[in-house]
Design an enzyme around this catalytic site. Structure first.
Site, PDB file in Angstrom:
ATOM      1  CG  HIS A 218      -0.190   0.224   2.519  1.00 59.29           C
ATOM      2  ND1 HIS A 218       0.315  -0.815   3.241  1.00 59.29           N
ATOM      3  CD2 HIS A 218       0.138   1.356   3.214  1.00 59.29           C
ATOM      4  CE1 HIS A 218       0.911  -0.345   4.331  1.00 59.29           C
ATOM      5  NE2 HIS A 218       0.829   0.971   4.331  1.00 59.29           N
TER       6      HIS A 218
HETATM    7  C1  UD1 Z   1      -1.811   5.744   5.426  1.00 61.91           C
HETATM    8  C2  UD1 Z   1      -0.481   6.295   5.944  1.00 61.91           C
HETATM    9  C3  UD1 Z   1       0.605   5.255   5.809  1.00 61.91           C
HETATM   10  C4  UD1 Z   1       0.209   3.961   6.504  1.00 61.91           C
HETATM   11  C5  UD1 Z   1      -1.141   3.510   5.992  1.00 61.91           C
HETATM   12  C6  UD1 Z   1      -1.592   2.328   6.796  1.00 61.91           C
HETATM   13  C7  UD1 Z   1      -0.161   8.717   5.592  1.00 61.91           C
HETATM   14  C8  UD1 Z   1       0.581   9.729   4.830  1.00 61.91           C
HETATM   15  N1  UD1 Z   1      -0.058   7.462   5.149  1.00 61.91           N
HETATM   16  O1  UD1 Z   1      -1.647   5.501   4.045  1.00 61.91           O
HETATM   17  O2  UD1 Z   1       1.790   5.722   6.443  1.00 61.91           O
HETATM   18  O3  UD1 Z   1       1.175   2.990   6.227  1.00 61.91           O
HETATM   19  O4  UD1 Z   1      -2.107   4.554   6.146  1.00 61.91           O
HETATM   20  O5  UD1 Z   1      -2.551   1.558   6.162  1.00 61.91           O
HETATM   21  O6  UD1 Z   1      -0.807   9.046   6.557  1.00 61.91           O
HETATM   22  N2  UD1 Z   1      -9.107   4.583   1.602  1.00 61.91           N
HETATM   23  C9  UD1 Z   1     -10.338   3.973   1.509  1.00 61.91           C
HETATM   24  N3  UD1 Z   1     -10.859   3.437   2.643  1.00 61.91           N
HETATM   25  C10 UD1 Z   1     -10.233   3.492   3.853  1.00 61.91           C
HETATM   26  C11 UD1 Z   1      -8.969   4.098   3.921  1.00 61.91           C
HETATM   27  C12 UD1 Z   1      -8.399   4.642   2.789  1.00 61.91           C
HETATM   28  O7  UD1 Z   1     -10.946   3.926   0.448  1.00 61.91           O
HETATM   29  O8  UD1 Z   1     -10.772   2.990   4.840  1.00 61.91           O
HETATM   30  C13 UD1 Z   1      -8.521   5.207   0.394  1.00 61.91           C
HETATM   31  C14 UD1 Z   1      -8.599   6.724   0.497  1.00 61.91           C
HETATM   32  O9  UD1 Z   1      -9.825   7.194   0.014  1.00 61.91           O
HETATM   33  C15 UD1 Z   1      -7.438   7.155  -0.349  1.00 61.91           C
HETATM   34  C16 UD1 Z   1      -6.447   5.996  -0.237  1.00 61.91           C
HETATM   35  O10 UD1 Z   1      -7.142   4.900   0.306  1.00 61.91           O
HETATM   36  O11 UD1 Z   1      -7.834   7.272  -1.679  1.00 61.91           O
HETATM   37  C17 UD1 Z   1      -5.245   6.329   0.631  1.00 61.91           C
HETATM   38  O12 UD1 Z   1      -5.644   6.623   1.964  1.00 61.91           O
HETATM   39  P1  UD1 Z   1      -4.748   7.571   2.911  1.00 61.91           P
HETATM   40  O13 UD1 Z   1      -5.317   7.566   4.269  1.00 61.91           O
HETATM   41  O14 UD1 Z   1      -4.525   8.885   2.250  1.00 61.91           O
HETATM   42  O15 UD1 Z   1      -3.332   6.895   2.932  1.00 61.91           O
HETATM   43  P2  UD1 Z   1      -2.890   5.368   3.079  1.00 61.91           P
HETATM   44  O16 UD1 Z   1      -2.325   4.933   1.782  1.00 61.91           O
HETATM   45  O17 UD1 Z   1      -3.992   4.586   3.670  1.00 61.91           O
HETATM   46  N1  UDP Z   2      -3.253  -5.600   9.068  1.00 57.76           N
HETATM   47  C1  UDP Z   2      -4.508  -6.174   9.247  1.00 57.76           C
HETATM   48  N2  UDP Z   2      -5.222  -6.521   8.126  1.00 57.76           N
HETATM   49  C2  UDP Z   2      -4.760  -6.317   6.863  1.00 57.76           C
HETATM   50  C3  UDP Z   2      -3.461  -5.736   6.708  1.00 57.76           C
HETATM   51  C4  UDP Z   2      -2.743  -5.372   7.830  1.00 57.76           C
HETATM   52  O1  UDP Z   2      -4.957  -6.389  10.379  1.00 57.76           O
HETATM   53  O2  UDP Z   2      -5.467  -6.660   5.898  1.00 57.76           O
HETATM   54  C5  UDP Z   2      -2.480  -5.209  10.270  1.00 57.76           C
HETATM   55  C6  UDP Z   2      -1.110  -5.851  10.356  1.00 57.76           C
HETATM   56  O3  UDP Z   2      -1.196  -7.124  10.971  1.00 57.76           O
HETATM   57  C7  UDP Z   2      -0.359  -4.839  11.212  1.00 57.76           C
HETATM   58  C8  UDP Z   2      -0.952  -3.510  10.767  1.00 57.76           C
HETATM   59  O4  UDP Z   2      -2.215  -3.830  10.175  1.00 57.76           O
HETATM   60  O5  UDP Z   2      -0.654  -5.038  12.589  1.00 57.76           O
HETATM   61  C9  UDP Z   2      -0.073  -2.837   9.777  1.00 57.76           C
HETATM   62  O6  UDP Z   2      -0.756  -1.751   9.220  1.00 57.76           O
HETATM   63  P1  UDP Z   2      -0.508  -1.223   7.740  1.00 57.76           P
HETATM   64  O7  UDP Z   2       0.219  -2.226   6.957  1.00 57.76           O
HETATM   65  O8  UDP Z   2      -1.805  -0.726   7.228  1.00 57.76           O
HETATM   66  O9  UDP Z   2       0.387   0.085   8.002  1.00 57.76           O
HETATM   67  P2  UDP Z   2       1.947   0.328   8.274  1.00 57.76           P
HETATM   68  O10 UDP Z   2       2.373  -0.556   9.385  1.00 57.76           O
HETATM   69  O11 UDP Z   2       2.683   0.102   7.010  1.00 57.76           O
HETATM   70  O12 UDP Z   2       2.000   1.778   8.623  1.00 57.76           O
END
Ligand code: UD1
Ligand code: UDP
Length: 371
Positions: A218
């Protein structure tokens, strides 16, 4: 003591679960210094399987405030969160603000609090990838600088801060307090692993123990670069066709990017899942042959479960996982990823215990009470 926790993204729910549990344990034992925790959910992650499911499964208290701010550019998201959190801080007047990790929700919480001279505790302080092109690196460097209490997960994180000249003074303290408390995600894994084994069946996904690869993907640097995204998915397809089934619980960000690029054919042969809940993920991780990921949390969890990991990035903050031989940095190049699969088991593993003893949550609560 009144604590305001600010969270918004999936990994923060998991980290916060450990601290909320430690607070509840403290309050049960002690009646003279109760901690009142109020939770602000920025809304950054909002799908039920990216948010609600973690509150339910991990018994996190329901948020007291939900801001509903999501799906915006970095500046717009951080700016709107900053304004909304400022209003809440003025109304709530907490003794501390608690922020986690490195997301936009983290930075917005830290900026709002520091401008109001409210002390900040940063959980997972001191992590560095040394790559300022990553939004996460910007968020964590800035949050560390304005935080009063820097709760580091490892000795490396403490050393990172020291090498940058920390501790600095803040509006509250002559010197920031830096402490290696261990990793709150390690606490969470220890607490929930038996439940994951007992309650989740691998047969739900049609796979058997140690017979599949588990992948998550992601990070912006991979999803927003079509070449990197395509190369990684091509490697996963090669693995699925030639080596073992590949399970990919797909982050909504990655789903959206693939849809825009009309790249559905890139997912052929890969077993695509919706994002799974925490217990399901722990079960999938502990029984995987190999984990491929660009997630920070998943690299560590692979190490906790002693499953070889291939990291789909060019650098990592979690350097101990590499030093131990359990993690290989492969970047986004298909050949490097396939080579790493071939080498993962051959690399000598070293027994190291860098993430504490499962008491990070208690240590953080005790330190906050001492301050
Ligand atoms: C964010 C964090 C990243 C973290 C990740 C964990 C920042 C800059 N990035 O990235 O460090 O590793 O979360 O998962 O804060 N979206 C949905 N549904 C949701 C959540 C997100 O559709 O429930 C979509 C949003 O609409 C957007 C995209 O996913 O288009 C990205 O979401 P965003 O929260 O901006 O960043 P992440 O890539 O999730
Ligand atoms: N995780 C989860 N379900 C998923 C993917 C990740 O429960 O489908 C959990 C994973 O086990 C870990 C955390 O989410 O505990 C990691 O989050 P993510 O990868 O979204 O973010 P990051 O750690 O890269 O910021």
């Amino acid at each position: 003591m009144k604590l305001l926790t600010i969270l918004g993204a999936r990994p923060q729910f998991i980290k916060a679960a450990t601290i909320s549990r430690a607070i509840a344990e403290h309050n049960q034992k002690q009646s003279d210094c109760l901690i009142q925790e109020k939770i602000v959910h920025t809304g950054q992650h909002f799908d039920a399987n990216m948010s609600d499911v973690f509150f339910e499964q991990l018994d996190i208290p329901r948020p007291n405030h939900s801001l509903g701010i999501a799906s915006l550019s970095h500046g717009a998201m951080t700016g709107r969160m900053l304004e909304a959190i400022e209003g809440l801080l003025l109304a709530e007047r907490p003794d501390f603000v608690l922020v986690y990790g490195d997301t936009n929700s983290t930075l917005a919480g830290a900026l709002a609090a520091t401008k109001l001279n409210i002390p900040i505790a940063h959980v997972e302080a001191g992590l560095r990838s040394h790559n300022l092109a990553m939004p996460e690196e910007i968020n964590r460097v800035l949050t560390d600088r304005v935080s009063d209490y820097l709760f580091c997960p490892t000795a490396t994180a403490v050393a990172n801060l020291q090498s940058e000249g920390f501790p600095f003074s803040t509006s509250h303290r002559q010197k920031q307090q830096i402490e290696n408390v261990g990793d709150v995600m390690y606490d969470a894994m220890l607490y929930y692993q038996e439940r994951a084994k007992n309650m989740v069946q691998l047969s739900d996904w049609g796979v058997e123990e140690k017979s599949y690869a588990l992948c998550t993907l992601h990070r912006q640097e991979n999803t927003d670069d079509p070449k990197r995204l395509k190369d990684i998915l091509s490697a996963l397809r090669t693995i699925a066709v030639n080596i073992c089934p590949v399970l990919l619980p797909l982050h909504p960000r990655t789903r959206k990017k693939i849809d825009v690029l009309k790249g559905d054919s890139w997912l052929e042969s890969i077993q695509i899942l919706e994002p799974v809940a925490y217990l399901e993920m722990q079960r999938l991780e502990m029984d995987a042959n190999i984990i491929l990921t660009d997630s920070g949390g998943m690299q560590k969890e692979a190490f906790f479960h002693q499953v070889p990991c291939i990291t789909l990035r060019d650098e990592t903050e979690w350097t101990e996982t590499i030093d131990s031989g359990w993690n290989i940095l492969a970047g986004a190049d298909s050949n490097s990823i396939i080579n790493a699969i071939e080498n993962a088991n051959a690399i000598k593993k070293v027994s190291i215990y860098p993430y504490g003893k499962g008491s990070a949550g208690i240590k953080i609560v005790e330190s906050l009470l001492d301050l």
